[in-house]
Design an enzyme around this catalytic site. Structure first.
Site, PDB file in Angstrom:
ATOM      1  N   SER A   1       5.767  13.055  -0.210  1.00 15.72           N
ATOM      2  CA  SER A   1       4.560  12.599  -0.884  1.00 15.72           C
ATOM      3  C   SER A   1       3.718  13.805  -1.344  1.00 15.72           C
ATOM      4  CB  SER A   1       3.780  11.655   0.034  1.00 15.72           C
ATOM      5  OG  SER A   1       2.757  10.987  -0.659  1.00 15.72           O
TER       6      SER A   1
ATOM      7  N   HIS B   1       6.603   7.715  -3.917  1.00 16.09           N
ATOM      8  CA  HIS B   1       6.434   6.278  -3.651  1.00 16.09           C
ATOM      9  C   HIS B   1       6.644   5.450  -4.931  1.00 16.09           C
ATOM     10  CE1 HIS B   1       4.824   7.784   0.077  1.00 16.09           C
ATOM     11  NE2 HIS B   1       3.761   8.294  -0.519  1.00 16.09           N
TER      12      HIS B   1
END
Length: 239
Positions: free
Chosen positions: A128, A164
């Site tokens: 991330s 994501h």
């Protein structure tokens, strides 16, 4: 130099159901040539969250490797020096991309990492925010709940990144729109459980730790039927 970069859209120990390491974690550790790799966790993006640190230490302990944590809230100078001198792998956690970059710059960590890449074989990895940092630009929620495009990573990998990609409703369409509008350069969207791996030769590989996870190449197009952007799945290897 034998340097690797692995950018994970999501996955790894921090997203595993039982808190254990996953195939992506094992893949990253396996990239090091060290007999007993030293993995240094860098939780800057989460403000050195002690729960996140404990999660890392608990997950990696059974692997029989050396572990440490690079902290910037306490003993930053000593922590950076120790990590640059001893670690074979830097594993960067998720959180706020913008805060991560700001603190790395303030403490000289970005410069230290660049120097390290020229001096010793290094594996850079992250999930991330910890993946965003290696690119030139990214999709981030660092400024609030609404996603925004941002230019400000280290630029070790050209282009932009969206983590994501399948994990949050607006990630994929927003990223595609920003590339189409020219607000972000061409790049990659990686699902939770998928990653982009840049090898020492500059070759790019795409890997996943679950069958339904993927990576998409997102790039601008002048063809009228594409609305200015193409979102193209790339061939991945299941770990």
């Amino acid at each position: 130099m034998n340097n690797h970069i692995v950018a994970m859209g999501g996955g790894g120990f921090s997203m595993s159901a039982n808190g254990a390491v996953t195939p992506l974690d094992r893949y990253i550790v396996g990239l090091s040539d060290a007999a007993t790799p030293h993995v240094c966790f860098v939780p800057t993006a989460s403000a050195d969250d002690p729960r996140y640190i404990n999660q890392f230490l608990t997950a990696y302990a059974p692997m029989g490797i050396r572990t440490s944590v690079l902290t910037l809230w306490e003993n930053a100078r000593e922590s950076i020096k120790r990590a640059m001198d001893e670690a074979d792998i830097l594993l960067v956690g998720g959180g706020s991309t913008v805060n991560l970059v700001a603190l790395w710059e303030a403490h000289g960590l970005t410069h230290a990492i660049r120097d390290r890449l020229e001096q010793r074989d290094t594996v850079l990895a992250g999930v991330s925010a910890g993946a965003n940092v290696w690119f030139q630009a990214c999709s981030t929620d660092s400024f609030g709940p609404t996603l925004q495009p941002w230019h400000g990573g280290m630029g070790l990998i050209k282009g932009s990144f969206c983590p994501h990609f399948d994990g949050e409703a607006n990630r994929a369409p927003d990223f595609a729109n920003w590339v189409a509008e020219g607000r972000l350069p061409d790049g990659y969207g990686a699902d939770d459980g998928a990653a982009v791996h840049v090898t020492p030769t500059g070759r790019v590989r795409f890997i996943t730790e679950r069958r339904n996870a993927g990576v998409h190449h997102v790039y601008g197009s002048f063809t009228p039927t594409t609305s200015g952007v193409i979102v193209e799945p790339v061939k991945t290897k299941l770990l």
